[in-house]
Structures are given as C-alpha cells and as structure tokens.
Design a protein around this motif. Sequence first.
Motif, PDB file in Angstrom:
ATOM      1  N   LYS A 168       0.838  -1.209   0.000  1.00  0.00           N
ATOM      2  CA  LYS A 168       0.000   0.000   0.000  1.00  0.00           C
ATOM      3  C   LYS A 168       0.873   1.260   0.000  1.00  0.00           C
ATOM      4  O   LYS A 168       0.710   2.152  -0.833  1.00  0.00           O
ATOM      5  N   TRP A 169       1.828   1.309   0.913  1.00  0.00           N
ATOM      6  CA  TRP A 169       2.647   2.524   1.038  1.00  0.00           C
ATOM      7  C   TRP A 169       3.586   2.707  -0.158  1.00  0.00           C
ATOM      8  O   TRP A 169       3.656   3.798  -0.736  1.00  0.00           O
ATOM      9  N   PHE A 170       4.325   1.646  -0.513  1.00  0.00           N
ATOM     10  CA  PHE A 170       5.287   1.796  -1.612  1.00  0.00           C
ATOM     11  C   PHE A 170       4.554   1.944  -2.943  1.00  0.00           C
ATOM     12  O   PHE A 170       5.043   2.617  -3.852  1.00  0.00           O
ATOM     13  N   GLY A 171       3.355   1.373  -3.034  1.00  0.00           N
ATOM     14  CA  GLY A 171       2.535   1.565  -4.227  1.00  0.00           C
ATOM     15  C   GLY A 171       2.079   3.010  -4.385  1.00  0.00           C
ATOM     16  O   GLY A 171       1.786   3.461  -5.493  1.00  0.00           O
ATOM     17  N   SER A 172       2.043   3.732  -3.286  1.00  0.00           N
ATOM     18  CA  SER A 172       1.606   5.143  -3.356  1.00  0.00           C
ATOM     19  C   SER A 172       2.737   6.058  -3.804  1.00  0.00           C
ATOM     20  O   SER A 172       2.510   7.221  -4.132  1.00  0.00           O
ATOM     21  N   GLY A 173       3.976   5.545  -3.783  1.00  0.00           N
ATOM     22  CA  GLY A 173       5.098   6.344  -4.284  1.00  0.00           C
ATOM     23  C   GLY A 173       6.117   6.772  -3.250  1.00  0.00           C
ATOM     24  O   GLY A 173       7.012   7.566  -3.563  1.00  0.00           O
ATOM     25  N   ILE A 174       6.042   6.239  -2.022  1.00  0.00           N
ATOM     26  CA  ILE A 174       7.059   6.622  -1.027  1.00  0.00           C
ATOM     27  C   ILE A 174       8.423   6.034  -1.407  1.00  0.00           C
ATOM     28  O   ILE A 174       8.490   5.060  -2.151  1.00  0.00           O
ATOM     29  N   VAL A 175       9.491   6.638  -0.870  1.00  0.00           N
ATOM     30  CA  VAL A 175      10.831   6.103  -1.150  1.00  0.00           C
ATOM     31  C   VAL A 175      11.383   5.293   0.016  1.00  0.00           C
ATOM     32  O   VAL A 175      12.336   4.522  -0.142  1.00  0.00           O
ATOM     33  N   ALA A 176      10.821   5.510   1.194  1.00  0.00           N
ATOM     34  CA  ALA A 176      11.247   4.776   2.391  1.00  0.00           C
ATOM     35  C   ALA A 176      10.180   4.983   3.455  1.00  0.00           C
ATOM     36  O   ALA A 176       9.333   5.876   3.325  1.00  0.00           O
ATOM     37  N   ALA A 177      10.226   4.155   4.510  1.00  0.00           N
ATOM     38  CA  ALA A 177       9.286   4.327   5.613  1.00  0.00           C
ATOM     39  C   ALA A 177      10.036   4.219   6.928  1.00  0.00           C
ATOM     40  O   ALA A 177      10.908   3.356   7.079  1.00  0.00           O
ATOM     41  N   GLY A 178       9.706   5.097   7.865  1.00  0.00           N
ATOM     42  CA  GLY A 178      10.236   4.977   9.215  1.00  0.00           C
ATOM     43  C   GLY A 178       9.343   4.019   9.992  1.00  0.00           C
ATOM     44  O   GLY A 178       8.121   4.117   9.910  1.00  0.00           O
ATOM     45  N   MET A 179       9.943   3.075  10.692  1.00  0.00           N
ATOM     46  CA  MET A 179       9.142   2.122  11.481  1.00  0.00           C
ATOM     47  C   MET A 179       9.745   1.960  12.858  1.00  0.00           C
ATOM     48  O   MET A 179      10.941   1.697  12.988  1.00  0.00           O
ATOM     49  N   GLY A 180       8.890   2.133  13.871  1.00  0.00           N
ATOM     50  CA  GLY A 180       9.355   2.005  15.250  1.00  0.00           C
ATOM     51  C   GLY A 180       8.807   0.773  15.922  1.00  0.00           C
ATOM     52  O   GLY A 180       9.349  -0.327  15.794  1.00  0.00           O
ATOM     53  N   SER A 181       7.672   0.953  16.600  1.00  0.00           N
ATOM     54  CA  SER A 181       7.157  -0.077  17.513  1.00  0.00           C
ATOM     55  C   SER A 181       6.770  -1.388  16.846  1.00  0.00           C
ATOM     56  O   SER A 181       6.765  -2.428  17.497  1.00  0.00           O
ATOM     57  N   LYS A 182       6.448  -1.363  15.551  1.00  0.00           N
ATOM     58  CA  LYS A 182       6.042  -2.611  14.891  1.00  0.00           C
ATOM     59  C   LYS A 182       7.255  -3.389  14.368  1.00  0.00           C
ATOM     60  O   LYS A 182       7.176  -4.584  14.136  1.00  0.00           O
ATOM     61  N   LEU A 183       8.351  -2.670  14.171  1.00  0.00           N
ATOM     62  CA  LEU A 183       9.566  -3.310  13.651  1.00  0.00           C
ATOM     63  C   LEU A 183      10.433  -3.818  14.802  1.00  0.00           C
ATOM     64  O   LEU A 183      10.955  -4.926  14.768  1.00  0.00           O
ATOM     65  N   ILE A 184      10.559  -2.962  15.811  1.00  0.00           N
ATOM     66  CA  ILE A 184      11.365  -3.310  16.991  1.00  0.00           C
ATOM     67  C   ILE A 184      10.382  -3.341  18.154  1.00  0.00           C
ATOM     68  O   ILE A 184      10.106  -2.311  18.780  1.00  0.00           O
ATOM     69  N   THR A 185       9.809  -4.493  18.402  1.00  0.00           N
ATOM     70  CA  THR A 185       8.717  -4.562  19.379  1.00  0.00           C
ATOM     71  C   THR A 185       9.257  -4.497  20.806  1.00  0.00           C
ATOM     72  O   THR A 185      10.392  -4.918  21.077  1.00  0.00           O
ATOM     73  N   ASP A 186       8.408  -3.976  21.696  1.00  0.00           N
ATOM     74  CA  ASP A 186       8.762  -3.925  23.121  1.00  0.00           C
ATOM     75  C   ASP A 186       9.105  -5.313  23.636  1.00  0.00           C
ATOM     76  O   ASP A 186      10.050  -5.491  24.402  1.00  0.00           O
ATOM     77  N   ALA A 187       8.325  -6.307  23.174  1.00  0.00           N
ATOM     78  CA  ALA A 187       8.532  -7.685  23.649  1.00  0.00           C
ATOM     79  C   ALA A 187       9.919  -8.180  23.256  1.00  0.00           C
ATOM     80  O   ALA A 187      10.624  -8.790  24.078  1.00  0.00           O
ATOM     81  N   ALA A 188      10.314  -7.917  22.021  1.00  0.00           N
ATOM     82  CA  ALA A 188      11.635  -8.369  21.557  1.00  0.00           C
ATOM     83  C   ALA A 188      12.749  -7.674  22.336  1.00  0.00           C
ATOM     84  O   ALA A 188      13.749  -8.305  22.710  1.00  0.00           O
ATOM     85  N   VAL A 189      12.564  -6.382  22.600  1.00  0.00           N
ATOM     86  CA  VAL A 189      13.596  -5.635  23.332  1.00  0.00           C
ATOM     87  C   VAL A 189      13.681  -6.144  24.769  1.00  0.00           C
ATOM     88  O   VAL A 189      14.776  -6.403  25.287  1.00  0.00           O
ATOM     89  N   LYS A 190      12.500  -6.321  25.393  1.00  0.00           N
ATOM     90  CA  LYS A 190      12.484  -6.768  26.806  1.00  0.00           C
ATOM     91  C   LYS A 190      13.119  -8.136  26.971  1.00  0.00           C
ATOM     92  O   LYS A 190      13.800  -8.405  27.954  1.00  0.00           O
TER      93      LYS A 190
END
Length: 224
Positions: A177-199
């Motif tokens: 959806k996002w890259f199809g709209s024409g973005i060049v990159a996306a910033g990702m926080g909590s869904k990429l580096i989850t609290d559970a994985a960090v903990k």
Amino acid sequence: MRHDRLSVLTALETQGVAPVFYHPDPEVCLNVIRACARGGAKAIEFTNRGDFAIDLFGDLARELQTTDPDVILGIGSVVDAGTAAMFLNRGARFIVSPCLVPDVAKVCNRRMTAYFPGCGSVTEIGQAHELGCEIVKLFPGASVGGADFVKAVMGPMPWTKIMPTGGVDPDEASIAKWFGSGIVAAGMGSKLITDAAVKSGDWAGIEAQVKQTVAAIAAFRAKA
Ligand SMILES: O=C(O)C(=O)C[C@H](O)[C@H](O)COP(=O)(O)O
C-alpha cells in the motif's frame, strides 16, 4: 568510513526502511542497532528522548564508529537548531524532526548533512523543498492522510520523496500500500522493533524482522 549526505540518502532509499528506536540502556541500544544493521538496515534513526539522550547518543556514535563503521546513525525528534548542532557534533549522520524547522535545515545544509523534516501538508512539503530537503518525513504518516495523501501529492509534485513515519506496519500488505503510493522509504518504530523483543533481548528476532521487511520492500520494487 565517511558517510556524506549523498551516501546517507542513497543508503536510506536502498534499504527502504528506517528503524526508529530509543532506549536508555546503551547495551540494549547497541544490540538493537547491530541487529538492524545485520538485517540490512544500516541507516538507523535514534530518537532524542529522555534525559541525557544526547550523552547516550554521543557514546553510541563514538563506539559504533570504531566497531561498526558501516552503521549510519541519525537522530530524530530534533526541534531546534541548537539541539541539531549538538547532535551533529556528536556524530549524527542525519537529522529528523517531527515538524518542519527552517533553522534546523540551515544548520544541516551548512554541515552538508541530510535533514528529514516532519511535514503534514502539501505546503510544508513545498517549504521543505525550498529548504533543500531531498526526502521529507510524513508525520504522523498514517494519521495525516496515509498512502492516499502520498498518491495525491505525487500528482502535482512528482519529484517529491516521502518517508512516512508513525503507524507504518512492516507486513506485506502495508508495504504494498505505502510503496505503491510512491514513497521512497518508511520509518518504522514499535512494529519493527517490538517492546517484547527488546524486553526479552531477542536480537536475532529483531534482525529477522528487519531482514524480512527489507526483503519485502525489495520484492515489491522488483515487481512494480
Ligand atoms: O520520535 C520520533 O522521531 C518519531 O518519529 C516518533 C515515533 O517514534 C515514530 O513515529 C515511530 O512510530 P511507530 O512506528 O508508529 O512506532
């Protein structure tokens, strides 16, 4: 290793995802940053959060320049020029803001460093272009119009390079959806580096999630 403005922009566009992260513990930070780099995202946005984030950032940048010189560490949540200058002097390779701050753009231009200002309107994106920002951050990406907004901007301003951040998921449907709209990159926080994985210290899990996200973006681009 020298990371100039052009190589930083190229790395970010190539990997397609900018991991966004903050933690007060330096060991946790180093583990997460190295996991992202092993997963294929070497340009990483550390966020300017918490007391002494600037000291923490300086320590991380100094260590990584020796041990992991290919890592490109940038700083986010910077809202004034003085803070931008302090982070530049502690090794920040790029600067990100939640809003558009012309004085930060000037400091970054003076130091030939990429600046990603947070924009939420077409007018702000236009101002960012005038200030020399090659890639603008759409923030908060999912709330200020999402992929439909990106598509609409790309019509009259097709030279625009957008990196949405805030509410962007790493799953395949979201990437399409996002890259199809024409973005060049996306910033990702909590869904990429989850609290559970960090903990739980699941650095291999973070690496795998980043690797999967980078691969999904590359696969979408190859098809498009
Ligand atoms: O502090 C910054 O510089 C920010 O960009 C704010 C948030 O950390 C990102 O928006 C991440 O948002 P999520 O991916 O939804 O977790």
